[in-house]
Design a protein around this motif. Structure first.
Motif, PDB file in Angstrom:
ATOM      1  N   TYR A 154      -2.699  -3.010  -3.232  1.00 56.03           N
ATOM      2  CA  TYR A 154      -1.763  -3.385  -4.254  1.00 56.03           C
ATOM      3  C   TYR A 154      -2.068  -5.299  -3.375  1.00 56.03           C
ATOM      4  O   TYR A 154      -0.945  -5.326  -2.309  1.00 56.03           O
ATOM      5  CB  TYR A 154      -0.823  -3.816  -5.304  1.00 56.03           C
ATOM      6  CG  TYR A 154      -0.594  -5.064  -5.731  1.00 56.03           C
ATOM      7  CD1 TYR A 154      -2.092  -5.903  -7.009  1.00 56.03           C
ATOM      8  CD2 TYR A 154       0.247  -5.818  -5.632  1.00 56.03           C
ATOM      9  CE1 TYR A 154      -1.717  -6.664  -8.243  1.00 56.03           C
ATOM     10  CE2 TYR A 154       0.891  -6.831  -6.843  1.00 56.03           C
ATOM     11  CZ  TYR A 154      -0.594  -7.300  -7.576  1.00 56.03           C
ATOM     12  OH  TYR A 154      -0.342  -8.077  -8.187  1.00 56.03           O
ATOM     13  N   GLU A 211       0.800  -1.469   0.052  1.00 62.81           N
ATOM     14  CA  GLU A 211       0.211  -0.200   0.096  1.00 62.81           C
ATOM     15  C   GLU A 211       0.825   1.288  -0.277  1.00 62.81           C
ATOM     16  O   GLU A 211       1.861   1.025   0.556  1.00 62.81           O
ATOM     17  CB  GLU A 211      -0.322   0.200   1.430  1.00 62.81           C
ATOM     18  CG  GLU A 211      -1.943   0.874   1.400  1.00 62.81           C
ATOM     19  CD  GLU A 211      -2.604   1.117   2.662  1.00 62.81           C
ATOM     20  OE1 GLU A 211      -3.798   0.223   2.706  1.00 62.81           O
ATOM     21  OE2 GLU A 211      -2.741   2.019   3.444  1.00 62.81           O
ATOM     22  N   PRO A 222      -7.419   1.307  -4.874  1.00 64.67           N
ATOM     23  CA  PRO A 222      -7.613   3.099  -4.931  1.00 64.67           C
ATOM     24  C   PRO A 222      -8.499   3.056  -3.494  1.00 64.67           C
ATOM     25  O   PRO A 222      -9.684   2.375  -3.219  1.00 64.67           O
ATOM     26  CB  PRO A 222      -8.646   3.665  -5.843  1.00 64.67           C
ATOM     27  CG  PRO A 222      -9.071   2.338  -6.838  1.00 64.67           C
ATOM     28  CD  PRO A 222      -8.643   0.942  -6.658  1.00 64.67           C
ATOM     29  N   THR A 281      -3.394   3.706  -3.311  1.00 67.14           N
ATOM     30  CA  THR A 281      -3.322   2.634  -3.748  1.00 67.14           C
ATOM     31  C   THR A 281      -2.495   1.093  -3.050  1.00 67.14           C
ATOM     32  O   THR A 281      -1.996   1.680  -2.303  1.00 67.14           O
ATOM     33  CB  THR A 281      -3.469   2.515  -5.202  1.00 67.14           C
ATOM     34  OG1 THR A 281      -4.300   0.752  -5.697  1.00 67.14           O
ATOM     35  CG2 THR A 281      -2.007   2.708  -5.450  1.00 67.14           C
ATOM     36  N   GLU A 301     -13.298   2.205   0.024  1.00 65.49           N
ATOM     37  CA  GLU A 301     -12.317   2.093  -0.780  1.00 65.49           C
ATOM     38  C   GLU A 301     -13.193   1.415  -2.102  1.00 65.49           C
ATOM     39  O   GLU A 301     -14.446   1.240  -1.868  1.00 65.49           O
ATOM     40  CB  GLU A 301     -11.721   1.126  -0.252  1.00 65.49           C
ATOM     41  CG  GLU A 301     -11.367   1.432   0.574  1.00 65.49           C
ATOM     42  CD  GLU A 301      -9.707   0.916   1.412  1.00 65.49           C
ATOM     43  OE1 GLU A 301     -10.315  -0.966   0.970  1.00 65.49           O
ATOM     44  OE2 GLU A 301      -9.766   0.793   2.577  1.00 65.49           O
TER      45      GLU A 301
END
Length: 502
Positions: free
Chosen positions: A249, A230, A270, A247, A289
């Protein structure tokens, strides 16, 4: 007759006759009885009343003693001394102001308020009384009102540096950090060598500077692994508002089991969060989110708040609506979500003991169906066995209860499974070591006994916190647990956090 003349001469000279002269002669009274010369107009005079200056000196000596007891921390004795003084001198305003200051220092806000109200009635324009009123407002949780009082005093006495320092503290307590920063800047121009003000100014700059935040998490389970990165930016857009955006991942891998093939999921999220610092003690926040999986997004709403009185109590509240479920990984392809409410509370009980309490409620869904509910409650105490730099040793007794209730008849209850119940007692030991200024290492271990499942597990952790520069800080944590949070089995958790101010 001769003795009578001698007594008259001595009385005129203002000197009492010596006791060795014997008792005075008897004098006939109109009633015909005899009375001692002590009752006669020519008898030796009694001791004269104490002079006003002597009374003033005694009062000052008693007041100084009461103030010294207060400075020495002997609060009960000081309060008793002030009570006795105020009973004798109820109209002494300076003495009553000293008493109010002691009450505020000792945390007796209600008693201080009563005395201060009397002072305000008698002398509402007194600078000292108004300054004490500002202190009272801060203790009552009204720092903005305190800042208004102190700002007026600064206008009346612009050269009083101490007043300006109090104003900076009040504005900071009210959440007006930019105004507080301005006051500290002015103070440093007037007194550039004051280390306390320089430290406060530096801490304000660091606390409210824009920053980049990076975090990494790796969780290894028996048949699954999680890797989450993050990156966010956080900055203040006003004295009370801040924004965090970025963001996340996540990569989640599930190994093959019971005829199910292995698979890997990728989720990009995001996120944006807005915080409102209502006061220095109270923070409110809300965020959105949008986890995206296979080009399909769903919205998660987050709400929360935090309270910190700066002395004894901290509390945080977090809530999430439609939060994506990634643990277990099997819930991801089934579009697992949950609604969650989490409450954490900590309170300092003594100088050596801090208590913690935790509660969480979760409601699970998957593939559009209700899956079940879970709750957990935990408590622990951190008892400082040794606290002398650079070493700290802490004993941590703890307990944890959890129960999961699946919805009856749900066809997904076997595909997304959790431990049904845990009743755990534990005891941990944590050792912290300040290796260098800004570098801290902690290692610890905890033993758990699950009374419901009659099983024993162990947990070990290691942590490093390093302030590399004044504007760069890193934290790394490793945790190994022989009883995982889902279906048992060993779990290993690795997290890293990096914070960069600019």
């Amino acid at each position: 007759m001769v003795r009578l003349l001698v007594a008259l001469a001595i009385a005129a000279a203002g000197v009492a006759p010596a006791a060795a002269q014997g008792p005075p002669p008897a004098i006939e009274t109109p009633e015909g009885g005899a009375a001692q010369a002590a009752a006669s107009p020519i008898a030796p005079a009694t001791q004269a009343p104490r002079a006003p200056q002597a009374q003033q000196d005694t009062r000052e000596a008693e007041a100084i003693r009461a103030r010294l007891l207060s400075r020495l921390g002997r609060t009960e004795e000081a309060l008793a001394a002030f009570a006795a003084l105020l009973a004798k001198y109820p109209d002494d305003l300076a003495l009553r102001a000293d008493h109010v200051e002691l009450l505020l220092d000792s945390g007796f806000t209600d008693r201080a308020e009563a005395d201060l109200a009397r002072l305000l009635l008698v002398d509402p324009g007194s600078a000292r009384v108004r300054r004490l009123q500002a202190r009272l407002e801060i203790d009552r949780g009204a720092p903005q009102r305190a800042a208004e009082i102190l700002a007026a005093l600064v206008e009346e006495s612009p050269d009083d540096i101490g007043l300006r320092a109090d104003l900076a503290s009040a504005r900071l307590a009210a959440g007006r950090w930019a105004q507080a920063l301005s006051v500290y800047s002015d103070l440093l121009e007037r007194s550039p060598d004051n280390e306390d003000w320089r430290a406060a100014h530096r801490d304000l700059l660091a606390g409210y500077a824009p920053r980049l935040l990076y975090s990494h998490l790796s969780l290894y389970q028996q048949q699954a692994s999680h890797h989450v990165d993050e990156l966010t930016w956080k900055g203040w857009v006003g004295e009370q508002w801040w924004v965090r955006a970025g963001t996340r991942y996540g990569q989640y891998h599930q190994q093959a089991s019971a005829g199910n093939p292995a698979f890997t999921e990728h989720i990009v999220t995001p996120l944006v969060e807005v915080g409102f610092q209502a006061t220095r003690r109270l923070l409110l926040r809300a965020g959105l989110e949008e986890p995206v999986r296979h080009e399909t997004a769903q919205t998660t709403l987050r709400l929360g708040g935090a309270f910190d009185d700066g002395r004894l109590v901290t509390m945080t509240l977090d809530a999430a609506v439609h939060e994506i479920v990634t643990n277990p990984v099997a819930a991801i392809p089934l579009r697992g979500t949950r609604d969650r409410v989490t409450l954490d509370l900590s309170r300092r009980l003594t100088d050596w003991v801090v208590g913690f309490a935790h509660y969480e409620y979760r409601h699970y869904r998957a593939s559009g169906e209700e899956l079940g509910n879970a709750w957990e409650a935990a408590g622990r105490a951190e008892v400082a066995l040794w606290r002398s730099p650079p070493l700290q040793v802490t004993l941590i007794p703890q307990l944890f209860f959890e129960e999961y209730t699946p919805d009856a008849g749900s066809p997904l209850r076997d595909q997304i499974a959790f431990i049904r119940r845990r009743d755990m007692l534990g005891m941990g030991l944590l050792v912290g070591w300040e290796v260098l200024p800004g570098l801290r290492v902690q290692v610890g271990s905890t033993g758990h006994r699950d009374l419901h499942r009659a099983s024993t597990s162990w947990e070990v952790l290691g942590e490093v916190r390093w302030r590399i520069r004044r504007w760069v800080e890193m934290r790394v944590l490793y945790n190994r647990n022989t009883d995982g949070s889902l279906l048992g089995g060993t779990e290993q958790l690795f997290t890293a956090n990096l914070e960069i101010l600019y």
